[in-house]
Design a protein around this motif. Structure first.
Motif, mmCIF file in Angstrom:
data_model
loop_
_atom_site.group_PDB
_atom_site.id
_atom_site.type_symbol
_atom_site.label_atom_id
_atom_site.label_comp_id
_atom_site.label_asym_id
_atom_site.label_seq_id
_atom_site.Cartn_x
_atom_site.Cartn_y
_atom_site.Cartn_z
ATOM 1 N N GLU A 265 0.829 -1.198 0.000
ATOM 2 C CA GLU A 265 0.000 0.000 0.000
ATOM 3 C C GLU A 265 0.869 1.255 0.000
ATOM 4 O O GLU A 265 1.950 1.289 0.590
ATOM 5 C CB GLU A 265 -0.906 0.014 1.245
ATOM 6 C CG GLU A 265 -1.912 -1.116 1.281
ATOM 7 C CD GLU A 265 -2.923 -1.011 0.149
ATOM 8 O OE1 GLU A 265 -3.282 0.131 -0.226
ATOM 9 O OE2 GLU A 265 -3.324 -2.074 -0.371
ATOM 10 N N GLU A 266 0.367 2.305 -0.652
ATOM 11 C CA GLU A 266 1.094 3.571 -0.700
ATOM 12 C C GLU A 266 1.150 4.191 0.697
ATOM 13 O O GLU A 266 0.137 4.270 1.384
ATOM 14 C CB GLU A 266 0.414 4.529 -1.671
ATOM 15 C CG GLU A 266 1.153 5.845 -1.838
ATOM 16 C CD GLU A 266 0.527 6.719 -2.909
ATOM 17 O OE1 GLU A 266 1.055 7.826 -3.128
ATOM 18 O OE2 GLU A 266 -0.475 6.297 -3.509
ATOM 19 N N PRO A 267 2.324 4.611 1.142
ATOM 20 C CA PRO A 267 2.431 5.202 2.482
ATOM 21 C C PRO A 267 1.692 6.529 2.549
ATOM 22 O O PRO A 267 1.692 7.298 1.584
ATOM 23 C CB PRO A 267 3.948 5.389 2.658
ATOM 24 C CG PRO A 267 4.489 5.485 1.261
ATOM 25 C CD PRO A 267 3.616 4.591 0.431
ATOM 26 N N GLN A 268 1.078 6.786 3.662
ATOM 27 C CA GLN A 268 0.312 8.013 3.832
ATOM 28 C C GLN A 268 1.234 9.170 4.243
ATOM 29 O O GLN A 268 2.113 9.002 5.083
ATOM 30 C CB GLN A 268 -0.763 7.815 4.920
ATOM 31 C CG GLN A 268 -1.803 6.771 4.560
ATOM 32 C CD GLN A 268 -2.622 7.176 3.335
ATOM 33 O OE1 GLN A 268 -3.035 8.333 3.201
ATOM 34 N NE2 GLN A 268 -2.851 6.220 2.445
ATOM 35 N N GLY A 269 0.998 10.314 3.614
ATOM 36 C CA GLY A 269 1.692 11.527 4.022
ATOM 37 C C GLY A 269 3.127 11.631 3.556
ATOM 38 O O GLY A 269 3.846 12.525 3.977
ATOM 39 N N GLU A 270 3.593 10.713 2.679
ATOM 40 C CA GLU A 270 4.971 10.781 2.189
ATOM 41 C C GLU A 270 4.971 10.516 0.696
ATOM 42 O O GLU A 270 4.584 9.426 0.249
ATOM 43 C CB GLU A 270 5.859 9.765 2.920
ATOM 44 C CG GLU A 270 7.328 9.970 2.619
ATOM 45 C CD GLU A 270 8.222 9.203 3.581
ATOM 46 O OE1 GLU A 270 9.434 9.423 3.551
ATOM 47 O OE2 GLU A 270 7.687 8.395 4.365
ATOM 48 N N ALA A 271 5.391 11.525 -0.083
ATOM 49 C CA ALA A 271 5.411 11.384 -1.535
ATOM 50 C C ALA A 271 6.443 10.334 -1.932
ATOM 51 O O ALA A 271 7.536 10.269 -1.365
ATOM 52 C CB ALA A 271 5.754 12.722 -2.185
ATOM 53 N N SER A 272 6.080 9.486 -2.910
ATOM 54 C CA SER A 272 6.978 8.411 -3.331
ATOM 55 C C SER A 272 6.638 7.998 -4.753
ATOM 56 O O SER A 272 5.654 8.453 -5.344
ATOM 57 C CB SER A 272 6.870 7.213 -2.384
ATOM 58 O OG SER A 272 5.539 6.698 -2.401
ATOM 59 N N VAL A 273 7.466 7.098 -5.301
ATOM 60 C CA VAL A 273 7.256 6.552 -6.641
ATOM 61 C C VAL A 273 6.985 5.057 -6.499
ATOM 62 O O VAL A 273 7.781 4.340 -5.896
ATOM 63 C CB VAL A 273 8.497 6.782 -7.526
ATOM 64 C CG1 VAL A 273 8.317 6.120 -8.886
ATOM 65 C CG2 VAL A 273 8.782 8.260 -7.681
#
Length: 376
Positions: free
Chosen positions: A294-302
């Motif tokens: 799952e995409e981490p919340q509150g941290e921009a990533s690729v």
């Protein structure tokens, strides 16, 4: 020992085609081991053969100890060659091969014996001195070829891919031996290889060539950390750097992602040189994994879908595809290489990793010239 200098030196085989070596300017210090590296056809062997006198200098000049030797015969340059193919006389023993040039120079027999024995001791060739090449392994033949050069006490050593015919394990031990030997002798050495690992581990400095043009000359560490252009960045380092084209620059920041929220840390002094977009380079060890699945919340990533995990014992690398690339952003080669941490057993093919570059982990290049913004 001697200094070596190329001044606008060119080798032109066909005037209707680009030069094999084009206007090369390069200075090599006394006692330095300089490695010429590049892909096949880049001109590295030709440049070295110009120094040795085996290729003519069509334009410019080559100097040894400040003296222009461009028109000097190879035999009069005091340069010793070590070839990829060993080039030993098959009917002679190791001792005879090593003594051959000294006998031709009519040196006293006692001096020849002393020089051969000294070289044999350095290279641990004592038990092989009375054997012929057919009774030796590839590594032993290469050491005899090196000994033949050492006995001459030349001003300059030229080594043309001397380890290419050896197996991987023997290459590692032999390159360490060559490096130690060169430091002991202190002889200026030009070493040609296509293997960037050899270049990085052996050279005091490394010169990168492409299509006959010198791209960058620097120490191995500086070359790796501050590549002059995207070619050098992509050629030096294994696994290769990830190069991302079309990264937008807004308000002095390089931003990645469809919503432009991932700040890549473009230094303020480089922001003024970036006009609209940049090419970004990220080494495998510079990627940080901030989440899996799952995409981490509150941290921009690729997000990167793992296609392959390469486990090498002490370290491991994941290779994957960016799942949601921006329409204006492309990854050269299509894949991202990520070095994994020690708990890499939990990472597997098919998994989605969310990554971002570590602070200060990016290199930035001009999209038109592909030159590192730090050098503009």
């Amino acid at each position: 020992m001697a200094t070596v200098e190329y001044r606008q030196a060119s080798r032109i085989y066909d005037p209707t085609r680009p030069a094999a070596v084009s206007r090369m300017n390069l200075s090599i210090e006394d006692g330095e081991l300089l490695v010429l590296v590049g892909p096949s056809g880049s001109g590295k062997s030709t440049a070295m053969r110009m120094l040795a006198g085996l290729e003519p200098v069509d334009e410019g000049s080559v100097l040894i100890d400040g003296k222009d030797v461009s028109q000097t015969r190879a035999r009069d340059r005091d340069v010793a060659m070590v070839f990829q193919s060993y080039a030993l006389y098959p009917n002679m023993t190791a001792r005879q091969n090593m003594a051959f040039a000294l006998e031709n120079a009519r040196l006293p027999k006692s001096e020849i014996t002393a020089k051969v024995q000294r070289a044999a001791d350095m290279l641990e060739l004592g038990p092989l001195l009375d054997k012929k090449p057919s009774a030796m392994s590839g590594g032993q033949r290469q050491r005899v070829a090196m000994g033949r050069s050492i006995v001459r006490d030349p001003k300059v050593f030229c080594m043309d891919e001397p380890l290419s015919n050896l197996d991987a394990k023997l290459r590692v031990s032999t390159r360490a031996q060559i490096g130690a030997l060169q430091r002991e002798l202190g002889v200026t050495t030009v070493y040609v290889t296509h293997d960037q690992t050899e270049a990085m581990t052996m050279g005091d400095r490394v010169a990168v060539l492409r299509d006959g043009v010198l791209q960058q000359v620097d120490t191995p560490t500086h070359l790796y950390e501050h590549p002059g252009n995207t070619f050098v960045a992509g050629f030096i380092g294994s696994p290769a750097i990830t190069l991302i084209d079309g990264v937008a620059v807004r308000d002095g920041r390089a931003l990645l992602g469809d919503d432009h929220t991932l700040d890549l840390g473009l230094p303020r002094e480089l922001a003024a040189k970036a006009a609209g977009s940049v090419v970004v380079g990220v080494r495998p060890e510079a990627w940080q994994i901030v989440g899996a699945g799952e995409e981490p919340q509150g941290e921009a990533s690729v997000p990167v879908r793992v296609a392959l995990v390469e486990r090498l014992g002490a370290e491991a690398f994941a290779y994957g595809d960016v799942l949601t690339p921006s329409s204006s952003v492309t990854v050269r080669g299509g894949r991202v290489a990520i070095r994994l941490e020690k708990d890499h057993e939990r990472i597997h093919a098919g998994q989605t990793l969310h990554v971002r570059p570590a602070p200060g982990g990016c290199s930035f290049f001009d999209p038109q010239t592909e030159v590192n913004l730090g050098y503009l």
